[in-house]
Design an enzyme around this catalytic site. Sequence first.
Site, PDB file in Angstrom:
ATOM      1  CG  ASP A  90      32.446  93.982  33.493  1.00  7.46           C
ATOM      2  OD1 ASP A  90      32.311  92.758  33.887  1.00  7.46           O
ATOM      3  OD2 ASP A  90      32.895  95.022  33.052  1.00  7.46           O
ATOM      4  CE  LYS A 128      33.616  97.852  35.924  1.00 10.41           C
ATOM      5  NZ  LYS A 128      35.016  97.812  34.602  1.00 10.41           N
TER       6      LYS A 128
END
Length: 296
Positions: A147, A22
């Site tokens: 996350d 990401k």
Amino acid sequence: MAVSLSLGHPADGWSLWPAPAKLNLFLHIVGRRDDGYHELQTAFQLLDWGDTIHIRVRENGEIRRLGENSGIEPADDLAIRAARLLQVRADVRLGAEIRVEKRIPLGGGLGGGSSNAASVLVALNHLWGCGFSTPQLAGLGLELGADVPVFVHGRSAFAEGVGERLTPLDLPERDFLLLDPATSISTGALFQAPELTRDSPPLTIAGLLSGAATGNAFEPIVRARYPAVARAMDWLAPFGNPRLTGTGSVVFAVVQAPPSASRLAACPEGMRAWCVRGVNVSPLLNTLKDHARQES
């Protein structure tokens, strides 16, 4: 060039599951909570590039890691911890062999460990037949790291809190040039830095999508303290606006077209460059759908 994360079906019971990286398109600190954690705002863009998780179910309940994972001990490996957490919470008697095929640099701010954990949760929930919902898996993931939930949900998202409050975003699916300066950065030291801006005005999703000013609160600190990151950003500047992702060392820029292999190879000595594609739906979700369709 990017390595596409696609479904594979090796022999002998192995299955392949993508663990995409990401980018944090921006990262603001808007306050501090009573428990001492910082209140963050960020936008996660998922990538069609990252690690690959190889999994084979075991009948004896044992969870084993095969191969090495960048010097991380099995007890500290988020992929193994995710498997054991799901096994306990779902009261499963099956086990698994897990091998992580690494591409995401360790400590780069690309979410490699968190993505590995999320992919293991999603894959084993399917392979073991646990029946947990996506929100339930995301809740388990949050116990492993802030996350992890965004990778479990598998959508690019606007995030708040410590990164766990997610709102799906439809972002432009663009090409990004990544550069890894191979530098280790202490996240704890960054959060303790006296020059860190901790009171940025809160940003709305509408403001983000309309082009409001954004940035990474840690970028000026990292650039000043880590010369290799500064050199990486300088090298990226002719391609586009260089930015830092998360609290890691990897920097990125939006590019209109993927640079040639020779341009990538010409990055500064000791560094590595990749051109990857930003996506809104995770390759992990597509792989899960492929498995479900082939087994129906």
